[in-house]
Design a protein around this motif. Structure first.
Motif, PDB file in Angstrom:
ATOM      1  N   GLN A 408      -3.056   7.667  38.578  1.00 30.93           N
ATOM      2  CA  GLN A 408      -3.158   8.948  39.185  1.00 30.93           C
ATOM      3  C   GLN A 408      -4.318   8.369  40.557  1.00 30.93           C
ATOM      4  O   GLN A 408      -4.385   9.535  41.389  1.00 30.93           O
ATOM      5  N   ARG A 412      -3.589   9.873  44.507  1.00 33.00           N
ATOM      6  CA  ARG A 412      -4.454  10.478  44.986  1.00 33.00           C
ATOM      7  C   ARG A 412      -5.119   9.838  46.326  1.00 33.00           C
ATOM      8  O   ARG A 412      -5.225  10.464  46.998  1.00 33.00           O
ATOM      9  N   GLU A 416      -4.340  11.666  50.232  1.00 37.65           N
ATOM     10  CA  GLU A 416      -5.505  11.901  50.904  1.00 37.65           C
ATOM     11  C   GLU A 416      -4.816  11.136  52.454  1.00 37.65           C
ATOM     12  O   GLU A 416      -4.548  11.809  53.817  1.00 37.65           O
ATOM     13  N   SER A 444      -1.728  17.559  38.629  1.00 39.87           N
ATOM     14  CA  SER A 444      -2.367  16.958  39.976  1.00 39.87           C
ATOM     15  C   SER A 444      -0.636  17.487  40.335  1.00 39.87           C
ATOM     16  O   SER A 444      -0.946  17.529  42.025  1.00 39.87           O
ATOM     17  N   TRP A 448      -1.080  19.456  44.011  1.00 39.13           N
ATOM     18  CA  TRP A 448      -0.437  18.788  44.864  1.00 39.13           C
ATOM     19  C   TRP A 448       0.557  19.960  45.243  1.00 39.13           C
ATOM     20  O   TRP A 448       0.606  20.321  47.202  1.00 39.13           O
TER      21      TRP A 448
END
Length: 598
Positions: A408, A412, A416, A444, A448
């Protein structure tokens, strides 16, 4: 019993008469006090005694004492304290003595007694209370420490405090906390004697006194405690705690050096020793004679030098002691310095470089825990060092392939970084992870996709997720899917998703409540649809959720298109389906509603 109560009330009369005579209380107030006192006396004199009655008695007397104090201040009268306050204090002490004798094991009761005596009684009386308490609770080191501190700080009796510590150590010969506080007390005692001696010398007075021997003034008694304690209690942690106490006293430089040297000699194989020695470099000032830095840049360079010296010690440490615990100390230090705010670009760059260098070495040796990979990634992300964060994340997922949190964090970082390969990397993560830890990753991915992709792509992710995630985890996913559908396509889309999932158990109550709410937000709210959602919800949760039945009935009563006549039938259905406490709760809520309380 009546005679005893009468006698005790009569014992109060002199103080009460004084209170009335000097104008602190009126005649009516004195009568009220006598009545209340009679009630309280009865409760603590009867055959069956309760601790709460004694506590209430004491609290009433304390409140009375505080009221007398306030009224004295108001009228400026400070006489007759022996006849009034001291009489009440003596009576309260008698009640405490009875209570503590009956409920000996109640530490809180003893502590209440101590607090009362600290405020209202004499120091001699409190000393006796401590003695009585410790005679019963000698197995509690914290109480010995409390008593010794009071003797030292309030009675200013170092000898009494010392005797208490020595007695405590006979009961608890391996208690680290006792040794630490005893050690601190002897250093405080030496410091007090040094200040006394200085004052006498300033006043040109004769100071020939046995207590002022040079050994005691240098902290020799504390040194003896130190030597005895480290022979009994092993480990660097205890050793460091004594050194930290010694460092609070400027006169004990020799003792500090001795403890520090012993620490390095006795505990070279303990990571805590190396950690302490390394961090100590931050506190060491520039060599005497060197010019102290004045500009911000010079100060940053000086801090950088200190940190370099720390890292040099850590580097030696991880060579001497190449363990996970030692590397943890090193990385933790680097992270602490890295996250410390600084306006110096030079210092920030150096800290980042040191952190990444130490991480690479530890990773190569596989001597870092998963937790430290996570800490490092989060810290780097917070400071927007995305390239370095990605390096750590890639290394972490290689080492901990079955960790959902690690994947995860990696994703992430990629999100980003606006990586083009995110969807592919989500797929890669699912290959390595067990299905039961994948839910956060699916969520997630969907979040996204909602921000970065089309509706069709996002819906495809939700559908794929629902095939992969089963059981209780799928409940959260269904709720997320329904929320997304309403956000992206309005009520029509949400209803279509609801229809597609309405037979795919398990559900949560919220799944149905969301649809009810979505329906009610529409201009042309359809009561038939609301009934459908309630009926489907009751099919799943009707035997346990009394609120659902109540809300259904309210909907029929309050909605413009509702049918109040259906409420009776809903009520009887509820009574048949609900079980145990749920049925009782429903009946109570319905009764309140009927009488207009809801």
């Amino acid at each position: 019993m009546a005679e005893i109560i009468q006698e005790r009330i009569e014992d109060r009369l002199p103080e009460l008469e004084q209170l009335e005579r000097i104008g602190l209380f009126s005649h009516a107030e004195i009568k009220a006090i006598i009545k209340k006192a009679s009630d309280l006396e009865y409760k603590i004199q009867r055959r069956t005694l309760f601790k709460e009655d004694f506590i209430n008695y004491v609290q009433y007397e304390i409140n009375l004492l505080e009221l007398i104090q306030r009224r004295r201040t108001r009228i400026g009268y400070s006489f007759k304290k022996d006849e009034i306050e001291n009489s009440i204090v003596h009576r309260v002490q008698g009640v405490f003595q009875r209570a503590s004798a009956k409920w000996k094991d109640d530490v809180q009761l003893w502590l209440s007694y101590v607090v009362f005596c600290k405020k209202w009684a004499t120091k001699t009386q409190l000393s006796k209370v401590f003695s009585a308490m410790l005679a019963i609770h000698s197995n509690k080191p914290a109480l010995w420490i409390m008593a010794a501190k009071w003797e030292m700080e309030d009675r200013l009796s170092s000898e009494s405090a010392r005797q208490l510590f020595l007695r405590a150590l006979r009961f608890h010969p391996e208690c680290a906390k006792l040794y630490k506080e005893y050690f601190r007390m002897e250093l405080m005692h030496a410091e007090k004697l040094r200040k006394e001696k200085e004052e006498f010398e300033k006043a040109s007075m004769d100071v020939e006194h046995p207590d002022y021997s040079e050994e005691i003034l240098k902290g020799e008694l504390a040194r003896i405690i130190y030597k005895n304690s480290v022979s009994i209690i092993k480990g660097a942690e205890f050793h460091v705690s004594l050194l930290s106490i010694a460092q609070l006293f400027d006169f004990a430089k020799d003792l500090q050096k001795e403890i520090y040297d012993d620490l390095q000699t006795l505990h070279t194989d303990d990571p805590l020793t190396w950690d302490y020695v390394a961090r100590r470099e931050l506190e060491i000032e520039s060599q005497t004679g060197e010019e102290q830095p004045t500009t911000k840049q010079a100060k940053a360079v000086e801090v950088g030098r200190k940190e370099e010296r720390c890292c040099a010690v850590y580097e030696e440490a991880v060579k001497t002691l190449p363990t996970e615990a030692m590397w943890k100390c090193y990385i933790t230090f680097c992270l602490e310095r890295f996250t410390k705010k600084s306006n110096s670009g030079f210092l920030r760059g150096k800290r980042l470089e040191r952190t990444m260098t130490s991480f690479r070495k530890a990773h190569e040796l596989k001597l870092l825990s998963e937790c430290q990979y996570k800490q490092l990634i989060v810290s780097l992300l917070c400071h927007k060092f995305l390239r370095e964060a990605l390096e750590v994340a890639v290394a972490g997922t290689e080492l901990f392939r079955d960790s959902g949190t690690m994947w995860q964090l990696k994703l992430r970082v990629l999100i980003e970084s606006k990586s083009p390969d995110i969807a592919m990397l989500f797929e890669e993560a699912f290959v390595h992870l067990k299905p039961q830890v994948c839910l956060p990753l699916w969520i997630s991915w969907a979040e996204w996709s909602e921000d970065a992709k089309s509706q069709e792509d996002t819906e495809a992710v939700f559908k794929k997720a629902l095939l992969a995630v089963i059981g209780a985890d799928s409940v959260t996913l269904k709720n997320k899917y329904l929320d997304w559908a309403y956000r992206s396509g309005g009520y029509r889309k949400a209803r279509a998703v609801f229809k597609s999932l309405q037979e795919s158990r398990p559900f949560s109550v919220d799944f149905f409540r969301k649809m009810i709410q979505f329906e009610k937000e529409q201009e042309s709210c359809n009561m038939a649809n609301i009934r459908e959602y309630y009926e489907r919800a009751l099919r799943e949760f009707g035997s346990t959720d009394s609120d659902l039945w109540m809300d259904y009935m309210k909907e029929e009563l309050n909605h413009p298109l509702g049918r109040p006549e259906n409420c009776g039938q809903i009520y009887w259905r509820a009574m048949k389906m609900l079980q145990g406490e749920s049925a009782e709760a429903f009946v109570a809520k319905h009764a309140m509603h009927q009488t207009g309380h809801l």
